[in-house]
Design a protein around this motif. Structure first.
Motif, short mmCIF file in Angstrom:
data_model
loop_
_atom_site.label_atom_id
_atom_site.label_comp_id
_atom_site.label_asym_id
_atom_site.label_seq_id
_atom_site.Cartn_x
_atom_site.Cartn_y
_atom_site.Cartn_z
N TYR A 222 0.80 -1.23 0.00
CA TYR A 222 0.00 0.00 0.00
C TYR A 222 0.83 1.28 0.00
O TYR A 222 0.30 2.36 -0.29
CB TYR A 222 -0.97 0.00 1.18
CG TYR A 222 -2.22 -0.79 0.90
CD1 TYR A 222 -3.30 -0.21 0.24
CD2 TYR A 222 -2.30 -2.14 1.23
CE1 TYR A 222 -4.44 -0.95 -0.05
CE2 TYR A 222 -3.43 -2.88 0.94
CZ TYR A 222 -4.49 -2.28 0.30
OH TYR A 222 -5.61 -3.02 -0.01
N ASN A 223 2.11 1.15 0.30
CA ASN A 223 2.92 2.37 0.37
C ASN A 223 4.03 2.42 -0.67
O ASN A 223 4.80 3.38 -0.68
CB ASN A 223 3.51 2.51 1.78
CG ASN A 223 2.42 2.75 2.80
OD1 ASN A 223 1.93 3.86 2.95
ND2 ASN A 223 2.03 1.70 3.51
N LYS A 224 4.07 1.41 -1.57
CA LYS A 224 5.04 1.46 -2.65
C LYS A 224 4.52 0.82 -3.94
O LYS A 224 4.67 1.39 -5.02
CB LYS A 224 6.36 0.78 -2.25
CG LYS A 224 7.46 0.95 -3.30
CD LYS A 224 8.77 0.35 -2.84
CE LYS A 224 9.90 0.70 -3.79
NZ LYS A 224 9.74 0.10 -5.13
N GLU A 225 3.92 -0.34 -3.84
CA GLU A 225 3.61 -1.11 -5.03
C GLU A 225 2.26 -0.77 -5.67
O GLU A 225 2.14 -0.72 -6.89
CB GLU A 225 3.64 -2.61 -4.70
CG GLU A 225 4.94 -3.11 -4.11
CD GLU A 225 6.11 -3.03 -5.06
OE1 GLU A 225 5.89 -2.87 -6.28
OE2 GLU A 225 7.26 -3.11 -4.58
N MET A 226 1.25 -0.57 -4.86
CA MET A 226 -0.11 -0.46 -5.39
C MET A 226 -0.50 0.97 -5.75
O MET A 226 -0.17 1.91 -5.04
CB MET A 226 -1.12 -1.03 -4.37
CG MET A 226 -1.00 -2.52 -4.17
SD MET A 226 -2.14 -3.15 -2.90
CE MET A 226 -3.74 -2.79 -3.67
N HIS A 227 -1.23 1.08 -6.85
CA HIS A 227 -1.79 2.37 -7.27
C HIS A 227 -3.23 2.42 -6.77
O HIS A 227 -4.12 1.77 -7.33
CB HIS A 227 -1.74 2.51 -8.79
CG HIS A 227 -0.34 2.47 -9.34
ND1 HIS A 227 0.55 3.52 -9.20
CD2 HIS A 227 0.33 1.50 -10.00
CE1 HIS A 227 1.69 3.21 -9.76
NE2 HIS A 227 1.59 1.99 -10.25
N VAL A 228 -3.44 3.19 -5.71
CA VAL A 228 -4.76 3.33 -5.10
C VAL A 228 -4.99 4.79 -4.75
O VAL A 228 -4.05 5.58 -4.67
CB VAL A 228 -4.90 2.45 -3.82
CG1 VAL A 228 -4.85 0.96 -4.17
CG2 VAL A 228 -3.83 2.80 -2.79
N ASP A 229 -6.24 5.15 -4.51
CA ASP A 229 -6.60 6.53 -4.19
C ASP A 229 -7.52 6.53 -2.97
O ASP A 229 -8.70 6.19 -3.08
CB ASP A 229 -7.30 7.18 -5.38
CG ASP A 229 -7.63 8.64 -5.13
OD1 ASP A 229 -7.37 9.15 -4.02
OD2 ASP A 229 -8.16 9.29 -6.07
#
Length: 279
Positions: free
Chosen positions: A46-53
């Motif tokens: 959640y803090n490097k790999e994933m693209h989320v908003d």
């Protein structure tokens, strides 16, 4: 990953671990063992790999996560709260009447939860469906899944393994939380997984195996998987410690769901802070 980024991620993982322990201790009981063993991979995703908003949790084209071992929800809740999906104060309502943070993940209640889980053995199948649908929709995203070693006893996982290979789901990266313990005892004594990495490779998956508490090693494994998996789904085996970071729970056979007192929580937080200072 440079030194500063690694240090920031380690601090984030410490924060998530502390918040998870506090939330469970506030209630007095909970799934502390399996929650703490997945903290580090959640911090990394959640803090490097994933693209989320966090401001638009349902945004089309986002990366997706299926936490198949849904009883580890407290760790995911802490991760999402720290990321800004909902107020951190919600963590004090964990698994209480009227909460939006039930014991197991529920996508209808919690912002940022992509799939309701907890009926073990089903999450990977759902992740396969998400990956297949995402490809049809042209999202260009990745779907991540975290399964347990105990739930790997369920045959549905191996049906999903065949499906993902057959349909070339190169946008799917899964992790096995291999903490060697399940609800009733050591996995080796209940259903020995043997060469677990070899099993996934035999099903046509790209595989790797790393220390599930080593953020740099996991980051490298994910980066390498994305470069080399091609049209194959990827399974990364994470060697972890159930209850990692809580002296009252770490490695205990009985830590699947256990009572946690405020004093035990304080002891765990002191240990985590000491580790933070000594890094």
């Amino acid at each position: 990953m440079d030194t500063i980024e690694l240090r920031n991620l380690q601090n984030t993982a410490d924060d998530i671990r502390e918040m998870t322990i506090k939330a469970i201790a506030h209630l007095g009981v909970g799934h502390i063992g399996g929650s703490l063993s997945v903290v580090d991979i959640l911090a990394l995703l959640y803090n490097k790999e994933m693209h989320v908003d966090p401001q638009n949790p349902s945004k089309e084209g986002r990366d997706l996560l299926v936490l198949s071992k849904g009883h580890s929800g407290p760790a995911l809740y802490a991760t999402l709260a720290l990321k800004g999906f909902f107020p951190i104060s919600w963590l004090d309502t964990l698994n209480q009447g009227g909460t939006k943070l039930p014991s197991h993940c529920d996508r209808t209640k919690t912002p940022g939860i992509d799939m309701s889980t907890g009926s073990l053995g089903q999450g990977l199948s759902v992740a396969c469906g998400m990956a297949y649908a995402s490809r049809l929709d042209g999202w260009g995203n990745h779907v991540y899944a975290i399964i347990g070693d105990g739930e790997s006893d369920e045959g549905q996982n191996w049906e999903a393994a065949m499906f993902a290979s057959e349909y070339h789901l190169g946008n799917l990266i899964a992790f096995t939380d291999y903490n060697k313990l399940q609800l009733d005892g050591p996995t080796k004594e209940i259903m020995d997984l043997g060469d677990i990495q070899g099993k996934w490779r035999a099903f046509g998956w790209y595989t790797d195996r790393v220390d599930g508490h080593d953020l740099a090693a996991m980051d490298e494994a994910i980066t390498t998987a994305k470069k080399n998996q091609g049209e194959k789904p990827a399974m990364i085996i994470l060697d972890t410690i159930k209850g990692k970071g809580a002296p009252c729970a770490e490695g205990l056979v009985t830590n699947h769901n256990m009572n946690i007192s405020p004093e035990q929580a304080e002891e765990a937080i002191r240990a985590i802070e000491a580790g933070r200072k000594n890094r």
